[in-house]
Design a protein around this motif. Structure first.
Motif, PDB file in Angstrom:
ATOM      1  N   ARG A  36       9.834   0.884   5.006  1.00 30.05           N
ATOM      2  CA  ARG A  36      11.020   0.069   4.772  1.00 30.05           C
ATOM      3  C   ARG A  36      11.364   0.026   3.286  1.00 30.05           C
ATOM      4  O   ARG A  36      12.541   0.048   2.916  1.00 30.05           O
ATOM      5  CB  ARG A  36      10.814  -1.339   5.302  1.00 30.05           C
ATOM      6  CG  ARG A  36      12.055  -2.224   5.161  1.00 30.05           C
ATOM      7  CD  ARG A  36      11.874  -3.569   5.827  1.00 30.05           C
ATOM      8  NE  ARG A  36      11.701  -3.441   7.261  1.00 30.05           N
ATOM      9  CZ  ARG A  36      11.523  -4.486   8.083  1.00 30.05           C
ATOM     10  NH1 ARG A  36      11.480  -5.717   7.565  1.00 30.05           N
ATOM     11  NH2 ARG A  36      11.372  -4.306   9.373  1.00 30.05           N
ATOM     12  N   MET A  64      15.050   1.212   1.995  1.00 30.18           N
ATOM     13  CA  MET A  64      15.933   0.279   1.291  1.00 30.18           C
ATOM     14  C   MET A  64      15.849   0.403  -0.227  1.00 30.18           C
ATOM     15  O   MET A  64      16.544  -0.331  -0.923  1.00 30.18           O
ATOM     16  CB  MET A  64      15.601  -1.159   1.717  1.00 30.18           C
ATOM     17  CG  MET A  64      15.756  -1.421   3.206  1.00 30.18           C
ATOM     18  SD  MET A  64      15.330  -3.116   3.691  1.00 30.18           S
ATOM     19  CE  MET A  64      16.617  -4.033   2.842  1.00 30.18           C
ATOM     20  N   ARG A 109      17.601  -0.767   7.125  1.00 32.66           N
ATOM     21  CA  ARG A 109      16.159  -0.909   6.939  1.00 32.66           C
ATOM     22  C   ARG A 109      15.355  -0.123   7.970  1.00 32.66           C
ATOM     23  O   ARG A 109      14.175   0.125   7.770  1.00 32.66           O
ATOM     24  CB  ARG A 109      15.769  -2.375   6.980  1.00 32.66           C
ATOM     25  CG  ARG A 109      15.812  -3.039   8.339  1.00 32.66           C
ATOM     26  CD  ARG A 109      15.296  -4.452   8.225  1.00 32.66           C
ATOM     27  NE  ARG A 109      15.016  -5.056   9.519  1.00 32.66           N
ATOM     28  CZ  ARG A 109      14.448  -6.249   9.678  1.00 32.66           C
ATOM     29  NH1 ARG A 109      14.110  -6.958   8.612  1.00 32.66           N
ATOM     30  NH2 ARG A 109      14.205  -6.735  10.881  1.00 32.66           N
ATOM     31  N   ASP A 148      19.616  -7.017   4.457  1.00 29.18           N
ATOM     32  CA  ASP A 148      19.825  -5.576   4.317  1.00 29.18           C
ATOM     33  C   ASP A 148      21.228  -5.366   3.745  1.00 29.18           C
ATOM     34  O   ASP A 148      22.221  -5.562   4.456  1.00 29.18           O
ATOM     35  CB  ASP A 148      19.682  -4.904   5.681  1.00 29.18           C
ATOM     36  CG  ASP A 148      19.677  -3.386   5.569  1.00 29.18           C
ATOM     37  OD1 ASP A 148      19.899  -2.870   4.460  1.00 29.18           O
ATOM     38  OD2 ASP A 148      19.464  -2.726   6.599  1.00 29.18           O
TER      39      ASP A 148
END
Length: 507
Positions: free
Chosen positions: A52, A56, A87, A472
């Motif tokens: 993740r 991101m 994400r 996000d």
């Protein structure tokens, strides 16, 4: 005008740039995007966190992440947008495509309906100021404007979907139900058309008898499950639309415009018969091609018959062709209603969740009905909310214009009330309405969150809510990009419309 448009575009670009920066900073600081994984007991938790962080770009400074997003948006100029990954590692551009298609389908239809209905009702209430019709419309307008959207949506799901699906399984109407519907429509039409007591009585009585007879016939032949229009009804409806447009634009006394409109209707009926087989199972390309052909025929008809009223004749003919095309689409869709009821799950056509039936495989018109029935309830909801504001603003604007000196002069010269309303008052009354339309379209895209949530639509509202909940920024920024661009474009179109409606604004 070009210099003005370029200046507005430059200012709008700076506003979007500043707004996007603010939105990005607020989103990334609204929570912890790794909170759910930090509390996880999964054996591969560290790998999930690392994945993740990579998706991101959490290890990069915020300004580098924002710069990368801007660079990806800049690629849209050459047709290769890159809005980053969410994400889960899914390209946001793919999510945006499906979400924007669902929301724009909903917002565009509801906006068009709200404009037509709201402006029409607003004009009628201005003409019938302080009448019973005006008071009733005002009451319902304020009621719909103040209704909580989520509560109205629940009511629509209960009565427009659940109970309607129960009724359509074996549709029957009692005489008192038919009489009640006929009386309601008679009251509305008689009040909207106005006139003295005798005229209202004749209008209301005629409407009551016609609606009562039609509903009684529909109930007797099971029309609600096996509806059909046919070429005769299509021709009559198109003829009525043509006469209405001619009456509102130039008056029935203008033979050139009248003959152009009637020629367009005749050509449309011939085309309906000739292309009947292609319309039974078309493609979207076929439909748009035939619609383009009808517009060409309408322009030619207006040009040939128009004479000194050529421009008016062309516009009226194009309007007639457009309305006739809509009637033909309704006719073909209704012809497939019975087969659609048999093919849809459990025979319940209107769903309370989703934009379409999952994995539904039917004919073109069956799939058209499937998407249309799922679109029905949220469209009604957003339309009712917008109609309330459009009708109030139109009424206020029309009343202000009708008090102007040039309107009194037009009446004193002996012009008919139709000419005074359509040629002198209506155009100037549209100037403030144009502003409301521009803002309302962008607001509907952003404000459809509650509607999409209640009806389970995977649209722009869902994209924004999910991105904000998950901290996000990529989906949130995609939402901002669409809504912000829509606001800029609609306001630009409003400025251009100002110049068209009032030539003084061009200077």
């Amino acid at each position: 005008m070009i210099k003005f448009i370029l200046r507005r575009l430059g200012i709008s670009f700076l506003v979007l740039l500043g707004g996007s920066l603010l939105m990005f900073v607020l989103t990334i600081n609204s929570g912890d995007p790794l909170a759910d994984l930090r509390e996880s007991n999964a054996p591969n938790r560290d790998n999930l966190i690392a994945q993740r962080i990579a998706n991101m770009r959490l290890d990069d400074p915020w300004y580098e992440r924002y710069g990368a997003w801007l660079a990806g948006v800049g690629k849209c100029v050459v047709g290769s947008c890159d809005l980053g990954l969410n994400r889960a590692g899914i390209p946001v551009i793919d999510l945006l495509g499906s979400a924007a298609a669902a929301t724009l389908r909903l917002v565009i239809l509801s906006t068009l309906l709200a404009i037509v209905i709201g402006i029409g009702v607003g004009i009628l209430t201005a003409i019938r100021q302080y009448s019973g019709f005006d008071y009733i419309v005002t009451f319902f307008a304020f009621m719909m404007y103040s209704l909580p959207i989520f509560w109205a949506a629940v009511l629509l799901k209960e009565y427009g979907a659940i109970r309607f699906n129960d009724w359509i399984a074996e549709p029957q109407m009692t005489l008192w139900q038919i009489a009640l519907i006929a009386a309601g429509l008679a009251f509305v039409i008689a009040g909207s058309l106005g006139g003295d007591a005798r005229r209202r009585l004749l209008t209301g009585g005629g409407t009551f008898l016609f609606v009562f007879a039609a509903l009684f016939y529909f109930d007797a032949v099971d029309w609600f499950r096996q509806p059909a229009l046919g070429v005769v009804v299509v021709a009559l409806a198109s003829l009525g639309a043509a006469l209405l447009l001619v009456m509102l634009s130039s008056g029935l006394g203008n033979k050139n415009v009248l003959y152009a409109a009637l020629t367009t209707v005749a050509a449309g009926v011939v085309g309906y018969v000739v292309f009947g087989n292609q319309l039974d199972e078309p493609t979207w390309g076929t439909l748009f091609a035939l619609f383009g052909l009808s517009i060409v025929v309408a322009v030619v008809s207006g040009a040939l018959w128009g004479g000194y009223s050529r421009r008016m004749a062309i516009w009226v003919s194009v309007g007639v062709a457009t309305m006739m095309s809509l009637v033909v689409v309704v006719d073909k869709a209704l012809a497939s209603w019975a087969s659609y009821l048999d093919s849809v799950r459990n025979g319940r056509p209107i769903s309370t969740i989703g934009a379409e039936t999952p994995n539904y495989d039917g004919t073109f018109w069956q799939e058209f009905l499937d998407k249309g029935t799922q679109l029905l309830l949220p469209t009604i909801l957003l339309t009712l909310v917008s109609v309330a504001s459009y009708s109030r603003y139109t009424r206020s604007s029309m009343l202000e214009v009708l008090e102007q000196d040039y309107v009194r002069t037009a009446r004193s010269k002996g012009l008919s009330e139709r000419v005074v309303i359509t040629k002198h008052a209506f155009r100037n009354a549209l100037i403030p309405i144009t502003t409301i339309v521009a803002f309302d379209f962008a607001n509907l895209i952003g404000g459809a969150l509650l509607t999409e949530t209640v009806f389970g639509w995977k649209g722009m509202g869902e994209l924004f809510r999910t991105g904000l909940t998950q901290v996000d920024p990529a989906p949130v920024m995609a939402f901002f990009l669409v809504t912000g661009t829509a606001a800029v474009v609609m306001n630009m179109l409003a400025d251009i419309a100002y110049a068209f409606l009032d030539p003084r604004i061009r200077r």
